[in-house]
Design a protein around this motif. Sequence first.
Motif, PDB file in Angstrom:
ATOM      1  N   ALA A 198       0.323  -1.107   0.289  1.00 28.24           N
ATOM      2  CA  ALA A 198       0.035   0.369  -0.477  1.00 28.24           C
ATOM      3  C   ALA A 198       0.827   1.839  -0.270  1.00 28.24           C
ATOM      4  CB  ALA A 198      -1.007  -0.294   1.595  1.00 28.24           C
ATOM      5  N   PHE A 199       2.359   1.139   0.328  1.00 30.72           N
ATOM      6  CA  PHE A 199       3.255   2.027   0.389  1.00 30.72           C
ATOM      7  C   PHE A 199       3.522   2.936  -1.220  1.00 30.72           C
ATOM      8  CE2 PHE A 199       4.111  -0.343   3.775  1.00 30.72           C
ATOM      9  CZ  PHE A 199       3.129   0.617   4.960  1.00 30.72           C
ATOM     10  N   ARG A 200       2.961   4.059  -1.381  1.00 33.11           N
ATOM     11  CA  ARG A 200       3.429   4.830  -2.456  1.00 33.11           C
ATOM     12  C   ARG A 200       4.216   4.529  -3.060  1.00 33.11           C
ATOM     13  NH1 ARG A 200       0.276  10.570  -2.930  1.00 33.11           N
ATOM     14  NH2 ARG A 200       0.681   9.918  -1.291  1.00 33.11           N
ATOM     15  N   GLY A 201       5.619   4.988  -1.971  1.00 28.10           N
ATOM     16  CA  GLY A 201       7.385   4.419  -2.550  1.00 28.10           C
ATOM     17  C   GLY A 201       7.414   3.630  -2.951  1.00 28.10           C
ATOM     18  N   THR A 202       7.155   2.261  -1.716  1.00 32.74           N
ATOM     19  CA  THR A 202       7.301   1.535  -2.721  1.00 32.74           C
ATOM     20  C   THR A 202       6.423   0.830  -4.236  1.00 32.74           C
ATOM     21  OG1 THR A 202       7.403   0.190  -0.783  1.00 32.74           O
ATOM     22  CG2 THR A 202       7.187  -1.530  -2.607  1.00 32.74           C
ATOM     23  N   GLN A 203       5.221   1.201  -4.762  1.00 25.81           N
ATOM     24  CA  GLN A 203       4.608   0.997  -5.989  1.00 25.81           C
ATOM     25  C   GLN A 203       5.404   1.928  -6.980  1.00 25.81           C
ATOM     26  OE1 GLN A 203       1.024   2.409  -4.887  1.00 25.81           O
ATOM     27  NE2 GLN A 203      -0.227   0.141  -4.080  1.00 25.81           N
ATOM     28  N   ALA A 204       6.092   2.726  -6.415  1.00 18.46           N
ATOM     29  CA  ALA A 204       6.707   3.803  -7.309  1.00 18.46           C
ATOM     30  C   ALA A 204       8.003   3.040  -7.785  1.00 18.46           C
ATOM     31  CB  ALA A 204       7.495   4.685  -7.198  1.00 18.46           C
ATOM     32  N   GLU A 205       8.988   1.936  -6.511  1.00 12.05           N
ATOM     33  CA  GLU A 205       9.900   1.361  -7.130  1.00 12.05           C
ATOM     34  C   GLU A 205       9.941  -0.096  -8.188  1.00 12.05           C
ATOM     35  OE1 GLU A 205      13.151   1.050  -6.068  1.00 12.05           O
ATOM     36  OE2 GLU A 205      13.339   2.803  -4.854  1.00 12.05           O
ATOM     37  N   ILE A 206       8.203  -0.588  -8.309  1.00  8.51           N
ATOM     38  CA  ILE A 206       7.482  -1.785  -8.731  1.00  8.51           C
ATOM     39  C   ILE A 206       7.701  -1.208  -9.773  1.00  8.51           C
ATOM     40  CG2 ILE A 206       6.191  -3.165  -8.741  1.00  8.51           C
ATOM     41  CD1 ILE A 206       5.686  -2.918  -5.750  1.00  8.51           C
ATOM     42  N   ILE A 207       7.034   0.277 -10.132  1.00  7.93           N
ATOM     43  CA  ILE A 207       6.808   0.526 -11.426  1.00  7.93           C
ATOM     44  C   ILE A 207       8.508   0.422 -12.527  1.00  7.93           C
ATOM     45  CG2 ILE A 207       5.685   2.174 -13.238  1.00  7.93           C
ATOM     46  CD1 ILE A 207       3.985   0.188 -11.692  1.00  7.93           C
ATOM     47  N   SER A 208       9.239   0.946 -11.341  1.00 10.72           N
ATOM     48  CA  SER A 208      10.404   1.522 -11.738  1.00 10.72           C
ATOM     49  C   SER A 208      10.998   0.087 -12.593  1.00 10.72           C
ATOM     50  CB  SER A 208      11.171   2.144 -11.255  1.00 10.72           C
ATOM     51  OG  SER A 208      10.607   3.740 -11.456  1.00 10.72           O
ATOM     52  N   ALA A 209      11.231  -0.645 -11.631  1.00 14.35           N
ATOM     53  CA  ALA A 209      11.643  -1.931 -11.192  1.00 14.35           C
ATOM     54  C   ALA A 209      10.803  -2.278 -12.628  1.00 14.35           C
ATOM     55  CB  ALA A 209      11.571  -3.162 -10.014  1.00 14.35           C
ATOM     56  N   VAL A 210       9.798  -2.801 -13.716  1.00 13.79           N
ATOM     57  CA  VAL A 210       9.166  -3.291 -14.202  1.00 13.79           C
ATOM     58  C   VAL A 210       9.741  -2.972 -15.897  1.00 13.79           C
ATOM     59  CG1 VAL A 210       7.458  -3.395 -15.749  1.00 13.79           C
ATOM     60  CG2 VAL A 210       6.605  -4.383 -13.476  1.00 13.79           C
ATOM     61  N   SER A 211      10.016  -1.249 -15.825  1.00 16.42           N
ATOM     62  CA  SER A 211      10.472  -0.868 -16.866  1.00 16.42           C
ATOM     63  C   SER A 211      11.830  -1.076 -17.318  1.00 16.42           C
ATOM     64  CB  SER A 211      10.347   1.136 -16.342  1.00 16.42           C
ATOM     65  OG  SER A 211      10.841   1.908 -17.345  1.00 16.42           O
ATOM     66  N   GLU A 212      13.091  -1.151 -15.970  1.00 14.36           N
ATOM     67  CA  GLU A 212      14.092  -1.358 -16.048  1.00 14.36           C
ATOM     68  C   GLU A 212      14.158  -2.709 -16.324  1.00 14.36           C
ATOM     69  OE1 GLU A 212      15.901  -0.239 -12.571  1.00 14.36           O
ATOM     70  OE2 GLU A 212      15.138   1.598 -12.519  1.00 14.36           O
ATOM     71  N   LEU A 213      13.342  -3.333 -16.236  1.00 15.54           N
ATOM     72  CA  LEU A 213      14.037  -4.760 -16.687  1.00 15.54           C
ATOM     73  C   LEU A 213      13.435  -4.831 -17.954  1.00 15.54           C
ATOM     74  CD1 LEU A 213      11.824  -7.423 -13.679  1.00 15.54           C
ATOM     75  CD2 LEU A 213      14.460  -7.275 -15.103  1.00 15.54           C
ATOM     76  N   LEU A 214      12.356  -4.445 -18.668  1.00 13.72           N
ATOM     77  CA  LEU A 214      12.385  -4.045 -19.897  1.00 13.72           C
ATOM     78  C   LEU A 214      13.680  -3.534 -20.516  1.00 13.72           C
ATOM     79  CD1 LEU A 214      10.276  -5.057 -21.985  1.00 13.72           C
ATOM     80  CD2 LEU A 214       8.815  -2.820 -22.391  1.00 13.72           C
ATOM     81  N   GLN A 215      13.954  -2.551 -20.444  1.00 11.26           N
ATOM     82  CA  GLN A 215      14.962  -1.554 -20.443  1.00 11.26           C
ATOM     83  C   GLN A 215      16.164  -2.779 -21.492  1.00 11.26           C
ATOM     84  OE1 GLN A 215      15.151   2.002 -19.690  1.00 11.26           O
ATOM     85  NE2 GLN A 215      14.151   1.583 -19.132  1.00 11.26           N
TER      86      GLN A 215
END
Length: 536
Positions: A198-215
Amino acid sequence: MAFAVSLVTLALLDSGAQVVVAHLKPTAPTLFPWPVAGTFDTSFAPEVWLAVIGLTLGTLIIVISIAAQNIPKITELYMQDWISLIYVWSLVLGGAHIFYIKVLQDLGRQPVGSILLNLYGLLPLAILTALPYIFYILQSIQPESVVQQIYRHQSRYMRQLAVILKEGFSYQPWFLRRSQAYLIAGLNQLDDLLAYVAFRGTQAEIISAVSELLQDYISCKPNYPAYFFRLSGAVKGDIAFKTMFDQFSQIEENHTFYEQKCFRLLGNAYVRFLEEGQFPLASLCGSEMCAIAHRILSRGDDILLDLIIIRFNTMMRFAIKHGSRHNEARNLYNLAFHYRRFIESLVHYQRPHLTQKCVHHLRTYGNEVYELAQSSPALYFIVDVFAAELKKVLILVNEQQWEEQLQLELLEEMLRLDNPPELRHPQNGDRPYGKSTGVRLLQMGLALFYLARQQPQFAQRIVADIVEDAAVLGLSEFKRLFHQNCDRLRQAEPRFWEDTDRGNANLYYSEHTEQLGDLQTLVDRACQALEIAQSS
């Protein structure tokens, strides 16, 4: 593997201790007399070892059990942590070592080296490191740490695959299924974590991680052979592909199963953030899509460019539906910014066809928003925002010195904004037809830019479109509104007195207001020509 490493290490240490003791006995006999060796008291050691092991394993089990309630598959991550596994096996083997010593003592033997190693080496080390290890475990199960662990494991696996497959690894169905299953499982774990946390900081980390994995995947992808992209059961059985059965052959042909999975995940996250009113996180999804697009452009993959255009358009559709339903413009305001950044990347990489395509999409969505704004007034401002973004694209295209005909075609798209064919003449006191005042201000600002660049042919085309309003408003009302807009441009400041998600830059500001006189001259000429035409 961790057990083997711990066992081999303990065996080497034990052998080394025996060798050292054997070497010291002849040179220092008074140090190790046999009677003294027999006085070693090891009766307390097993209980101490059991206490240390019980404290560590008990804490570990409790912590992992609690974390598993909120972090899916945390046990799998722990089983991949070699530091933890080696430490735990070292504790267990240290306890077994003291029991081995007790057995030897009961048999009448005195392994002095082993006793010294255990009592004065392994046991104090275990006691001293038990608490730091517990802190290490507590830190490692934090959601942010879990996200980073997943990203590191997945990224390392991609690079290892690139090395293995580049060396001519032959096609093996079991290996293909296992590799694809591992890649998909990592994304699913991030998706599950996004739903739990539920923490927005962690959710932002997850979105960034998916993006970096795809890159990272896009960078490694050229090293993968064609057979790697055959869809195994691990991909076909994934929930994201259940409704894409008819597209399996196309996905295999285009080599895009992993990209499709990531785009689905980001798209679902964007919809979730829209519904939850998480404006910054929704904007982050658009930002990461821009980062992915930049990596795709650097690789020159046209297939993926088409995919990301589709994904941007899909996100725009979701944002329009949400904005219309809730009379909320903020998400569209942010997404238009990211869409424009994507188009600017296309311009920088000299992709005129795709630039035209995306400008057309953005203009089409702008006209649709204008229609929806009649029932959701907050969306009227978004039409101005779309016009401002198109204006910035046209300025960049002009600065890049693209062909004049291409610039004119792009300009025509902007001039058609806020002018769908369904617009009608005012009836029963409706607000009179004409371009939105904000759109006209932005088009006038663009004309000023062209005049400052000594390119009157573009400014004349804008003036011709502006004067079309006179056919509905009448010449006198049109001139009044035009001069009013000129005054607004003169008085506009670079910064607005309120803040938004994108700062306080004034959309309507133009730094070329010294060209207003020339613009007025062009408009007066066009009005005179219109008067002559009407009188005749």
